[in-house]
Structure formats: C-alpha cells, structure tokens
Design an enzyme around this catalytic site. Structure first.
Site, short mmCIF file in Angstrom:
data_model
loop_
_atom_site.label_atom_id
_atom_site.label_comp_id
_atom_site.label_asym_id
_atom_site.label_seq_id
_atom_site.Cartn_x
_atom_site.Cartn_y
_atom_site.Cartn_z
N ASN A 166 0.83 -1.21 0.00
CA ASN A 166 0.00 0.00 0.00
C ASN A 166 0.86 1.25 0.00
O ASN A 166 1.95 1.27 0.57
CB ASN A 166 -0.99 -0.01 1.19
CG ASN A 166 -0.44 0.71 2.41
OD1 ASN A 166 -0.48 1.94 2.50
ND2 ASN A 166 0.12 -0.05 3.35
N PHE A 196 -1.44 8.20 4.27
CA PHE A 196 -2.20 8.82 5.38
C PHE A 196 -3.47 9.52 4.89
O PHE A 196 -3.73 10.69 5.21
CB PHE A 196 -1.35 9.84 6.14
CG PHE A 196 -0.28 9.27 7.02
CD1 PHE A 196 -0.24 7.92 7.36
CD2 PHE A 196 0.72 10.11 7.56
CE1 PHE A 196 0.75 7.41 8.18
CE2 PHE A 196 1.71 9.60 8.38
CZ PHE A 196 1.73 8.26 8.68
N SER A 239 5.73 5.11 8.57
CA SER A 239 5.07 4.87 7.28
C SER A 239 6.04 5.22 6.17
O SER A 239 6.66 6.28 6.19
CB SER A 239 3.82 5.74 7.15
OG SER A 239 3.42 5.74 5.79
N ASN A 258 5.14 5.93 3.25
CA ASN A 258 4.39 6.61 2.19
C ASN A 258 4.26 8.11 2.35
O ASN A 258 3.58 8.77 1.58
CB ASN A 258 3.00 5.98 2.06
CG ASN A 258 3.11 4.49 1.75
OD1 ASN A 258 3.89 4.11 0.90
ND2 ASN A 258 2.35 3.67 2.47
N THR A 259 4.89 8.67 3.38
CA THR A 259 4.98 10.12 3.52
C THR A 259 6.46 10.45 3.39
O THR A 259 7.25 10.10 4.28
CB THR A 259 4.41 10.59 4.88
OG1 THR A 259 3.01 10.27 4.91
CG2 THR A 259 4.58 12.09 5.09
N LYS A 296 5.81 3.58 17.06
CA LYS A 296 5.73 2.50 16.06
C LYS A 296 6.88 2.64 15.07
O LYS A 296 7.05 3.70 14.46
CB LYS A 296 4.39 2.56 15.33
CG LYS A 296 4.21 1.42 14.32
CD LYS A 296 2.77 1.32 13.86
CE LYS A 296 2.57 0.22 12.85
NZ LYS A 296 1.16 0.06 12.44
N ASN A 322 5.89 -1.59 11.37
CA ASN A 322 5.09 -1.13 10.24
C ASN A 322 5.45 -1.97 9.00
O ASN A 322 6.11 -3.00 9.13
CB ASN A 322 5.40 0.36 10.00
CG ASN A 322 4.19 1.11 9.48
OD1 ASN A 322 3.53 0.64 8.55
ND2 ASN A 322 3.88 2.25 10.07
C1 LIG Z 1 -3.79 -0.93 3.68
C2 LIG Z 1 -2.93 -0.66 4.88
C3 LIG Z 1 -2.97 0.59 5.49
C4 LIG Z 1 -2.18 0.84 6.62
N1 LIG Z 1 -2.25 2.07 7.23
C5 LIG Z 1 -1.52 2.29 8.35
C6 LIG Z 1 -1.63 3.53 9.05
O1 LIG Z 1 -2.40 4.42 8.68
N2 LIG Z 1 -0.86 3.69 10.15
C7 LIG Z 1 -0.01 2.74 10.62
O2 LIG Z 1 0.64 2.94 11.65
N3 LIG Z 1 0.08 1.54 10.00
C8 LIG Z 1 -0.64 1.30 8.89
N4 LIG Z 1 -0.54 0.09 8.26
C9 LIG Z 1 0.42 -0.91 8.78
C10 LIG Z 1 -0.25 -1.92 9.71
O3 LIG Z 1 -0.76 -1.31 10.86
C11 LIG Z 1 0.78 -3.01 10.13
O4 LIG Z 1 1.80 -2.40 10.89
C12 LIG Z 1 1.43 -3.69 8.93
O5 LIG Z 1 0.50 -3.87 7.89
C13 LIG Z 1 1.99 -5.08 9.30
O6 LIG Z 1 0.99 -5.93 9.80
P1 LIG Z 1 0.20 -7.01 8.89
O7 LIG Z 1 1.26 -7.81 8.16
O8 LIG Z 1 -0.57 -7.83 9.87
O9 LIG Z 1 -0.65 -6.25 7.96
C14 LIG Z 1 -1.31 -0.17 7.13
C15 LIG Z 1 -1.31 -1.43 6.50
C16 LIG Z 1 -2.09 -1.69 5.40
C17 LIG Z 1 -2.05 -3.05 4.76
#
Ligand SMILES: Cc1cc2nc3c(=O)[nH]c(=O)nc-3n(C[C@H](O)[C@H](O)[C@H](O)COP(=O)(O)O)c2cc1C
Length: 368
Positions: free
Chosen positions: A110, A114, A176, A178-179, A218, A247
């Site tokens: 992704n 934000f 993140s 992505n910023t 985080k 993350n």
């Molecule tokens: C579509 C998507 C959006 C996410 N948005 C955020 C976010 O806004 N803030 C954040 O701290 N992590 C975000 N994450 C990261 C997740 O909180 C998590 O740390 C990461 O996906 C690893 O866990 P997972 O493998 O169980 O998905 C996002 C993940 C995905 C897949």
C-alpha cells in the site's frame, strides 16, 4: 453469522482492494459481523501499560483510519483496536490505485499516504463513542503528520494533546514509508526532539486528565542495527511507554509472485513475518524486556501469533491476515493462544513473553 462472513470473504477478494475495504467497514457499521463471546476470567486477559486487555490481539492501525468502527472490531473478538493514522488536517492521500493484493504471497503493498479525515471529526466520533459506552474498552489512537506540514514534530504534539481525553493509549507513527521523509524522524536529533516533546505533551495531558496516558512509538522493520539501537536508547531515555514493531517494509525479499511486486509502497502480510519478528526479538533484547512491545507483521495464524509472543510481544496486532482470512481468523488465533498456554504450561500470556527472543534475535534478515 460466522458461516456468512466466511462466505463473504472470497467475494471481497474479487473486488478492488479499497472498495472491498469500504464494504468491510460498512458491514461492521451495520452490524453484519460475527460476535465473539469472551468468557469472564479468560486466561488471555493481560495487563500492559497499566491497562487490562481482555485478550492480547488487537486490530492494527490503518484499517479503521477514521474511528468509524472500533466498537464493532472489539465485539468481533479483538482485545483492542487502534484507529488512525490521523493527521491534524484532513488528507486525500496518494492517487489511486494505491493498494495492491499479492494473492500468491498473501501480502499487500500500500501507498495510501495517510488518507484520513483529520483530527476534528475523528476526535468527535471517539468522544461520542467514549460517552455512550459503559464498557471500558481499549482504543488506541495512532497519530501522524500532514505531508505538507512545516513542522512535523508539532503535528505529533498536537495529536497527543487532541486525543489524550479519548484514547486509551497513543501511538506516534514515524514509520510509514508513504509520507516522504517521515522515516527520517527515526534517527538523530529529530528523534531526540520528537521523543522529548512528545513525552512533555503526554505528561501535561496526563496531569490534566488525572491519570497516565501510555505513549507508544511505532517503528519500521527496515532500521539497521545501529538505527534500532539508537531508537531503543531514545525510548528508554525519554520514558516512552512501549513500542510497536513493526510497520510495513520496503523490502521485496522472499516474494514468490512477480505480479504487483514492483509497485511502490509498504509491503505487509506473510512475507513480512520473519523480518518483523527478528526486529521484535532484537528490540526486546535491546530494551531488556523493560519496554512492553506490540508485535505486528505477517500474523496469519494462531501459530504466528504465539511465535510473536514467544519472540517478545506482550500484545499482538494484525491487518493483512484479516484481508485473506476474514473475521474467523480472530477466534482461531484466540483459540490457539488458549491451547498453547495450557499445552506449554504457562499460566498467563506474560509468562510466555520473550521465551524465544534469543533464538529469533540471532537470525538474520535479508537487507531491505
Ligand atoms: C492498507 C494498509 C494501510 C495501513 N495504514 C496504516 C496507518 O495508517 N498507520 C499505521 O501505523 N500503519 C498502517 N498500516 C500498517 C499496519 O498497521 C501493520 O503495521 C502492517 O500492515 C503489518 O501488519 P500485517 O502484516 O498484519 O498487515 C497499514 C497497513 C495496510 C495493509
């Protein structure tokens, strides 16, 4: 209801990812989800950061960015929900398409950037929610900085002040990918300034509220050894209450499918499991088990969840696993945790935390 949602999952997977996500949020809002029953006195109850969690499994940040359904997530079996990331001003995020499923790898890339409604509406929703619910439920708020902010550290301080009255805990998200430039806050003078200003804001807010508010950090799974050491030292020096590891990753190591792998953004799901678990175990060792950790990254089964706990996680979270496994996964994980506790002779989750940290910390992840 569980059978119905199990049927819906393959359908959601045929839809464009953001459309599927909107539908999932809508069905949670309208009550179309399985309700979990938590037995009183469950062995999964655990205390962390001064809070009592009914079970250690939380919904990770990014699913409920605007705090629309935290109560439904908890009703569905999660022990807690983390909403956000929320930035001071609303943000559209990056142009679509920006979420990609890597089906063969049970992963997601992704680059949302934000997208969120901003502090005001999210705070209003949470205030209404905390006013209306008698149950003491644990909702964390994950805070971020606007992409075009001139002072990103000030954005985090604003978030702490804004949400201190409605959040069970707050998470500073500087990981993140992505910023642009955000991850630079994970090192050097910026990190020092961020942590000390954030802790000062937390303490002021806590004084105002009359009880402490846990503040977590985080981090990314792509920090090198020196970087991780510096973050852990800063966390302990400044008095941050806990860390979330981790993350998404910029690494594309270990992917089987090539389709979508070239897309820019953060990778989550099964291929992140090993990297984030190594990072978790190293963080546990570097902080000597003194800083409670939330383990997240690639959990897609009860066995994965148990592994994270043994590697050093006091609590765990997931997101991508839910996309592929649906809500049935929540109860499956809790069931495995209950049986692992009993078969391995642990009385509580806390007793199992970090048992395998040494083994996991000694493993090497491929460089990102
Ligand atoms: C579509 C998507 C959006 C996410 N948005 C955020 C976010 O806004 N803030 C954040 O701290 N992590 C975000 N994450 C990261 C997740 O909180 C998590 O740390 C990461 O996906 C690893 O866990 P997972 O493998 O169980 O998905 C996002 C993940 C995905 C897949």
């Amino acid at each position: 209801m569980r059978a119905l949602t199990a049927l819906a999952q393959p359908i959601l997977l045929t839809l464009e990812p953001e459309r599927a996500h909107d539908l999932a949020i809508r069905s949670l809002r309208t009550g179309l989800y399985p309700r979990a029953v938590t037995a009183p006195g469950s062995p999964l109850r655990t205390r962390c950061f001064g809070l009592t969690f009914p079970n250690p499994l939380g919904m990770a940040a990014g699913f409920d960015k605007n705090a629309e359904v935290p109560d439904a997530l908890i009703d569905a079996g999660f022990g807690f929900a983390e909403v956000g990331t929320v930035t001071p001003r609303p943000q559209m995020g990056n142009p679509r398409p920006r979420v990609f499923r890597l089906m063969q790898d049970r992963a997601v890339i992704n680059r949302l950037g934000f997208n969120n409604e901003g502090h005001e509406p999210v705070h209003r929703r949470l205030r209404r929610y905390t006013r209306n619910t008698a149950a003491k439920r644990i909702i964390g708020v994950n805070i971020g900085a606007n992409k075009d902010s001139e002072d990103r550290i000030a954005d985090y301080v604003l978030g702490i002040i804004r949400f201190a009255d409605v959040a069970s805990y707050l998470t500073i998200n500087i990981s993140s990918p992505n910023t642009p430039g955000l991850r630079a806050l994970q090192g050097g003078e910026d990190l020092e300034r961020l942590l000390s200003e954030a802790v000062t804001a937390r303490d002021k807010a806590a004084q105002h509220r009359g009880h402490p508010i846990p503040l977590l950090l985080k981090i990314a799974p792509d920090l090198d050894g020196e970087g991780l050491q510096a973050v852990c030292a800063g966390v302990e020096r400044c008095g941050i209450d806990g860390m979330i590891v981790s993350n998404t990753t910029l690494s594309r190591q270990g992917l089987r499918g090539r389709k979508m792998a070239e897309e820019e953004g953060g990778l989550s799901g099964a291929p992140l499991f090993e990297r984030s678990t190594i990072m978790l175990a190293r963080t546990y060792q570097l902080t000597g088990g003194r800083v409670p950790l939330i383990g997240v990254g690639g959990i897609s089964s009860g066995a994965d969840a148990w592994t994270k706990i043994r590697a050093g996680a006091s609590l765990i979270q997931l997101y991508t696993g839910l996309i592929y496994g649906g809500f049935g996964l929540v109860e499956d994980i809790l069931e495995t945790l209950r049986s692992s506790l009993s078969s391995e002779g642990f009385g509580t989750i806390a007793d199992a935390v970090g048992q395998d940290a040494g083994t996991w910390a000694a493993r090497t992840a491929e460089p990102a």
